[in-house]
Scaffold this motif. Structure first.
Motif, mmCIF file in Angstrom:
data_model
loop_
_atom_site.group_PDB
_atom_site.id
_atom_site.type_symbol
_atom_site.label_atom_id
_atom_site.label_comp_id
_atom_site.label_asym_id
_atom_site.label_seq_id
_atom_site.Cartn_x
_atom_site.Cartn_y
_atom_site.Cartn_z
ATOM 1 N N LEU A 171 0.724 -1.327 -0.043
ATOM 2 C CA LEU A 171 0.070 -0.001 0.053
ATOM 3 C C LEU A 171 1.039 1.353 -0.185
ATOM 4 O O LEU A 171 0.237 2.212 -0.588
ATOM 5 C CB LEU A 171 -0.812 0.052 1.215
ATOM 6 N N PHE A 172 1.918 1.171 0.657
ATOM 7 C CA PHE A 172 2.849 2.386 0.915
ATOM 8 C C PHE A 172 4.003 2.447 -0.151
ATOM 9 O O PHE A 172 4.837 3.245 0.148
ATOM 10 C CB PHE A 172 3.187 2.489 2.223
ATOM 11 N N GLU A 173 4.150 1.334 -1.043
ATOM 12 C CA GLU A 173 5.281 1.284 -1.725
ATOM 13 C C GLU A 173 5.637 2.445 -2.834
ATOM 14 O O GLU A 173 6.798 3.156 -3.033
ATOM 15 C CB GLU A 173 5.264 -0.038 -2.714
ATOM 16 N N PRO A 174 4.560 3.155 -3.308
ATOM 17 C CA PRO A 174 4.509 4.413 -4.259
ATOM 18 C C PRO A 174 5.372 5.548 -3.602
ATOM 19 O O PRO A 174 6.284 6.012 -3.851
ATOM 20 C CB PRO A 174 3.435 4.691 -4.614
ATOM 21 N N ALA A 175 4.935 5.598 -2.196
ATOM 22 C CA ALA A 175 5.384 6.669 -1.462
ATOM 23 C C ALA A 175 6.864 6.408 -0.928
ATOM 24 O O ALA A 175 7.610 7.156 -0.610
ATOM 25 C CB ALA A 175 4.667 7.058 -0.177
ATOM 26 N N ALA A 176 7.247 4.934 -0.712
ATOM 27 C CA ALA A 176 8.439 4.648 -0.256
ATOM 28 C C ALA A 176 9.522 4.836 -1.261
ATOM 29 O O ALA A 176 10.552 5.205 -1.091
ATOM 30 C CB ALA A 176 8.227 3.279 0.248
ATOM 31 N N VAL A 177 9.265 4.391 -2.567
ATOM 32 C CA VAL A 177 10.283 4.499 -3.575
ATOM 33 C C VAL A 177 10.321 5.767 -4.433
ATOM 34 O O VAL A 177 11.307 6.033 -4.902
ATOM 35 C CB VAL A 177 9.916 3.225 -4.511
ATOM 36 N N ASN A 178 9.173 6.637 -4.262
ATOM 37 C CA ASN A 178 9.073 7.933 -5.041
ATOM 38 C C ASN A 178 8.550 8.995 -4.062
ATOM 39 O O ASN A 178 7.710 9.485 -4.647
ATOM 40 C CB ASN A 178 8.154 7.599 -6.314
ATOM 41 N N PRO A 179 9.093 9.077 -2.952
ATOM 42 C CA PRO A 179 8.670 10.068 -2.053
ATOM 43 C C PRO A 179 8.232 11.371 -2.572
ATOM 44 O O PRO A 179 7.312 11.953 -2.361
ATOM 45 C CB PRO A 179 9.508 9.953 -0.969
ATOM 46 N N LEU A 180 9.426 12.081 -3.297
ATOM 47 C CA LEU A 180 9.219 13.471 -3.453
ATOM 48 C C LEU A 180 8.228 13.784 -4.548
ATOM 49 O O LEU A 180 7.198 14.647 -4.507
ATOM 50 C CB LEU A 180 10.592 13.841 -4.101
ATOM 51 N N LEU A 181 8.009 12.829 -5.451
ATOM 52 C CA LEU A 181 6.740 12.959 -6.380
ATOM 53 C C LEU A 181 5.303 12.807 -5.853
ATOM 54 O O LEU A 181 4.729 13.601 -5.905
ATOM 55 C CB LEU A 181 6.782 11.762 -7.468
ATOM 56 N N MET A 214 -3.628 10.104 -4.073
ATOM 57 C CA MET A 214 -2.207 10.371 -4.435
ATOM 58 C C MET A 214 -1.268 9.162 -4.312
ATOM 59 O O MET A 214 -0.209 9.096 -5.562
ATOM 60 C CB MET A 214 -1.598 11.454 -3.395
ATOM 61 N N LEU A 215 -1.325 8.207 -3.429
ATOM 62 C CA LEU A 215 -0.626 7.058 -3.705
ATOM 63 C C LEU A 215 -0.817 6.393 -4.925
ATOM 64 O O LEU A 215 0.049 5.751 -5.429
ATOM 65 C CB LEU A 215 -0.749 6.205 -2.332
ATOM 66 N N ALA A 216 -2.120 6.318 -5.306
ATOM 67 C CA ALA A 216 -2.398 5.599 -6.382
ATOM 68 C C ALA A 216 -1.956 6.320 -7.789
ATOM 69 O O ALA A 216 -1.243 5.528 -8.672
ATOM 70 C CB ALA A 216 -3.886 5.175 -6.583
ATOM 71 N N ILE A 217 -1.933 7.493 -7.798
ATOM 72 C CA ILE A 217 -1.530 8.335 -8.891
ATOM 73 C C ILE A 217 0.072 7.844 -9.104
ATOM 74 O O ILE A 217 0.572 8.066 -10.180
ATOM 75 C CB ILE A 217 -2.071 9.793 -8.917
ATOM 76 N N GLY A 218 0.673 8.184 -7.655
ATOM 77 C CA GLY A 218 2.086 7.974 -7.490
ATOM 78 C C GLY A 218 2.422 6.715 -8.237
ATOM 79 O O GLY A 218 3.538 6.701 -8.836
ATOM 80 N N ALA A 219 1.767 5.576 -7.765
ATOM 81 C CA ALA A 219 2.171 4.441 -8.263
ATOM 82 C C ALA A 219 2.000 4.089 -9.879
ATOM 83 O O ALA A 219 2.915 3.543 -10.689
ATOM 84 C CB ALA A 219 1.094 3.351 -7.725
ATOM 85 N N LEU A 220 1.039 4.679 -10.456
ATOM 86 C CA LEU A 220 0.795 4.962 -11.742
ATOM 87 C C LEU A 220 1.951 5.583 -12.522
ATOM 88 O O LEU A 220 2.572 5.242 -13.493
ATOM 89 C CB LEU A 220 -0.457 5.254 -12.071
#
Length: 410
Positions: free
Chosen positions: A343-353, A394-400
């Motif tokens: 669930l938190f992978e997008p924010a973990a690997v791409n936090p600034l985005l 925001m996490l979902a968009i970051g993941a995409l």
């Protein structure tokens, strides 16, 4: 067996060069909380414990913990990032140059974001502030995006140059009500992180000169105490409020911010350095208790205040961050419950985005006249639920965007 760099720094067997899941999860949760809290700031009629406390109130809410949590997780990442560079035989001076460049990038983005939020005179600017903001973030993406290997060299070099030129032009057309241009104001969240990282990472690099991991840990601990004492001295001595030294008094919060970063570094050193004995969970617990004891002692001499960045606030933040990390460590590394971490992978690997995405959407909303949040969700429980949903979106968009290859990395 550990091998030493020519300058006396270790190049092998200090820290793993692989990602640490518990640290990634902590980073992802912190970014999620940041986005949630930023959106919640625009909601009225919410409980006080979900808002920042005023500077003169002796206490803190969970919202007051989010910023130091990010400082703490920045610190936990420092040993692993440094080890990766030492393993590639980079000399310490090159590592320090990387620290300088990374700090400079955070400070630049922070200053631009602050000036996009306030202090502008739209009537004196050739374009609306919303368009100025969108162009600014576009330049940020051009400069600091991570370009895959298959991208032509001309693009890898040309896009960042175009972004730098763009920021220079945006700075030139910016005007404030006094007739001047951009000002640092309060540096912004990213700028404060940049200054704290610069101080903490530089001190950590110096600590690596010590002969062994225990000595390094003791030096880091001494640096944490020294930074907090330096803050207290500047705060207490009226001499620092004179015009000659007022700049130091105005920016003394950076010392406690850097202390929090180093506290994260120290915890990573204690838990993950292979030469230090003991079980990880037990060491985290002992560390948390030590931080709590120091916080309670400090509280007798200074109030808890995030705005003033007091030592007691910093030490309580270190304690709470240690407790949160202990829980994450127990779930992910001891119980091996890891599926939820995705669930938190997008924010973990791409936090600034993920962090800047809401600001981009806000500017786009202002430019188009489309109000993103319906009036129904402007207050109360509905607003809290909206903020949670917004953070998830925001996490979902970051993941995409991450899967599409857009990564922002300083």
């Amino acid at each position: 067996m550990t091998r030493l760099h020519a300058d006396g720094l270790s190049t092998m067997n200090y820290f793993s060069t692989q990602r640490i899941l518990s640290i990634d999860v902590f980073r992802g949760i912190t970014i999620f909380a940041m986005v949630f809290a930023n959106e919640l700031a625009g909601i009225s009629d919410v409980p006080q414990w979900m808002k920042h406390l005023p500077a003169d109130v002796d206490g803190m809410t969970f919202v007051d913990l989010i910023f130091p949590a990010f400082l703490f997780i920045v610190g936990m990442s420092i040993p692993f990032a440094t080890q990766a560079r030492l393993t590639r035989n980079e000399p310490p001076f090159d590592i320090f140059k990387h620290i300088l460049l990374r700090s400079f990038g955070l400070i630049v983005i922070g200053v631009f974001m602050v000036n996009a939020e306030s202090g502008y005179d739209t009537s004196a600017m050739p374009i609306p502030i919303a368009l100025w903001t969108l162009l600014m973030f576009g330049c940020v993406l051009l400069i600091w995006s991570h370009y895959p290997r298959h991208v032509p060299v001309a693009i890898k070099r040309g896009f960042p140059i175009a972004g730098i030129i763009g920021l220079v032009m945006l700075q030139a057309i910016y005007h404030n009500p006094q007739g001047g241009g951009m000002t640092p104001q309060w540096w912004g969240i990213l700028g404060l992180i940049g200054w704290a990282y610069l101080i903490a990472a530089s001190l950590y690099l110096l600590a690596l000169k010590a002969d062994n991991a225990l000595q390094q840990a003791l030096l880091i601990m001494a640096a944490i105490a020294g930074l907090m004492l330096l803050f207290a001295m500047i705060d207490a001595v009226e001499w620092f409020a004179t015009p000659t030294w007022s700049w130091l008094d105005d920016n003394k919060n950076g010392f406690t911010h850097a202390a929090i970063v180093l506290a994260g570094t120290l915890l990573a050193q204690l838990v993950y350095h292979p030469s230090l004995p003991g079980k990880g969970f037990g060491k985290i617990g002992g560390y948390a208790l030590l931080a709590l004891a120091a916080a309670l002692v400090s509280w007798q001499f200074s109030p808890i205040s995030k705005i003033w960045a007091t030592p007691s606030w910093a030490l309580f933040s270190i304690f709470y961050c240690s407790v949160i990390f202990a829980l994450i460590y127990w779930i992910t590394e001891i119980r091996q419950q890891q599926r939820w971490c995705q669930l938190f992978e997008p924010a973990a690997v791409n936090p600034l985005l993920v962090y800047i995405l809401p600001f981009i959407l806000l500017a786009l909303s202002a430019l188009t006249g489309f109000y993103l949040r319906p009036a129904l969700f402007n207050a109360g429980t509905a607003g809290i639920l909206w903020s949670l949903g917004f953070a998830c979106a925001m996490l979902a968009i970051g993941a995409l965007l991450t899967r599409a290859g857009l990564r922002v990395k300083l």
